[in-house]
Design an enzyme around this catalytic site. Sequence first.
Site, mmCIF file in Angstrom:
data_model
loop_
_atom_site.group_PDB
_atom_site.id
_atom_site.type_symbol
_atom_site.label_atom_id
_atom_site.label_comp_id
_atom_site.label_asym_id
_atom_site.label_seq_id
_atom_site.Cartn_x
_atom_site.Cartn_y
_atom_site.Cartn_z
ATOM 1 N N ASN A 51 0.864 -1.175 0.000
ATOM 2 C CA ASN A 51 0.000 0.000 0.000
ATOM 3 C C ASN A 51 0.903 1.228 0.000
ATOM 4 O OD1 ASN A 51 -1.803 2.038 0.426
ATOM 5 N ND2 ASN A 51 -2.428 1.398 2.481
ATOM 6 N N LYS A 65 0.111 4.259 -0.349
ATOM 7 C CA LYS A 65 -0.520 5.467 0.204
ATOM 8 C C LYS A 65 -0.252 6.654 -0.748
ATOM 9 C CE LYS A 65 -0.187 3.316 4.699
ATOM 10 N NZ LYS A 65 -0.063 3.424 6.146
ATOM 11 N N HIS A 122 -9.492 1.230 4.946
ATOM 12 C CA HIS A 122 -8.208 1.460 5.618
ATOM 13 C C HIS A 122 -8.416 2.434 6.779
ATOM 14 C CE1 HIS A 122 -4.098 2.670 6.402
ATOM 15 N NE2 HIS A 122 -3.748 1.546 5.811
ATOM 16 N N GLU A 171 -6.783 4.857 7.763
ATOM 17 C CA GLU A 171 -6.590 6.275 7.418
ATOM 18 C C GLU A 171 -7.841 6.826 6.746
ATOM 19 O OE1 GLU A 171 -2.896 5.657 5.339
ATOM 20 O OE2 GLU A 171 -1.990 5.110 7.264
ATOM 21 N N GLU A 187 -5.315 -4.671 10.591
ATOM 22 C CA GLU A 187 -4.283 -3.664 10.807
ATOM 23 C C GLU A 187 -4.574 -2.925 12.110
ATOM 24 O OE1 GLU A 187 -2.364 -2.491 6.736
ATOM 25 O OE2 GLU A 187 -3.954 -1.089 7.244
ATOM 26 N N GLY A 243 2.638 2.577 10.797
ATOM 27 C CA GLY A 243 3.583 3.677 10.636
ATOM 28 C C GLY A 243 4.267 4.087 11.933
ATOM 29 N N SER A 300 3.628 -1.906 10.381
ATOM 30 C CA SER A 300 5.082 -1.970 10.585
ATOM 31 C C SER A 300 5.685 -3.319 10.195
ATOM 32 C CB SER A 300 5.443 -1.603 12.033
ATOM 33 O OG SER A 300 5.040 -0.269 12.316
HETATM 34 P P1 13P Z 1 3.132 0.593 7.717
HETATM 35 O O1 13P Z 1 3.635 -0.696 7.141
HETATM 36 O O2 13P Z 1 3.871 1.797 7.235
HETATM 37 O O3 13P Z 1 3.013 0.514 9.209
HETATM 38 O O4 13P Z 1 1.632 0.781 7.158
HETATM 39 C C1 13P Z 1 0.736 -0.252 7.278
HETATM 40 C C2 13P Z 1 -0.461 0.069 6.471
HETATM 41 O O5 13P Z 1 -1.224 0.963 6.816
HETATM 42 C C3 13P Z 1 -0.685 -0.687 5.234
HETATM 43 O O6 13P Z 1 -1.956 -0.467 4.743
#
Ligand code: 13P
Length: 253
Positions: free
Chosen positions: A10, A12, A97, A99, A169, A175, A215
């Site tokens: 992903n 983003k 997601h 976010e 997640e 992150g 992560s």
């Molecule tokens: P990270 O791997 O940067 O923690 O992000 C995970 C994520 O949100 C994947 O959709």
Amino acid sequence: MSRKPIIAANWKMHKGPAEAVEFIEEFDNLIGDSSPVDIVLAPAFVSLPAAKQALVNSDLVQLASQNCHFESHGAFTGEISIGMLQEIGVDYVIIGHSERRSIFGEDDGLINQKAQALHAASVKPIVCIGETLDERDNDQVESVLRRQLTDGLKGLDAANMLETVIAYEPVWAIGTGRTASPEQAQDAHRFTREVIGELFGEDVAARIRIQYGGSVKPGNTAELMSQPDVDGALVGGASLDPVSFSEICKNAG
Ligand code: 13P
């Protein structure tokens, strides 16, 4: 029941078309001709056509978008329909997601409309679920996951679910560099599979793939993947570099 692992990147809001192509060319060389895992890239909307073009000779890598609208067309400024994504050749769409939920106010009802529209168009959803740190500290992990699954997947049938991927997640692990321990991931995945079994039957529960996200790095992939209910990863930061993402794919195999 053996489930083929599925590893998705992903990206983003990173990588325009040129950078997406550059990644794919390098990744292609690193990954070789075969892989024991399904590999999916989710670039930004604007980079999807260039990515598709760069993947024209690849049987190994599939394409996802990071979002979609549930309506087929209309006055929805700034939105992208599933039909438009199909025209590009997108195989999967990530929905729900954290976010999207926390920054853009998406709720389970909206995510459900997207899930239903995707299945109506025969595009596979990757449905994200997961609790916040507050919810974990207040012992609400299972109630949150149960609500997200029940409301987000409402109206889908067993056949739809076999074409669906779930991504667990935990929001506190995204992150932050703070990965869920393999045991924490396994507990949440086992519970997710149990709820899927209640909602859609044991056959679906045994066959559906559940990714872990938060992560994920080359160094922790194998241990996470060794958990019996972890069937893949949804990778953010560590998927931006072709070397690191190719290592994750290899370590997951
Ligand atoms: P990270 O791997 O940067 O923690 O992000 C995970 C994520 O949100 C994947 O959709």
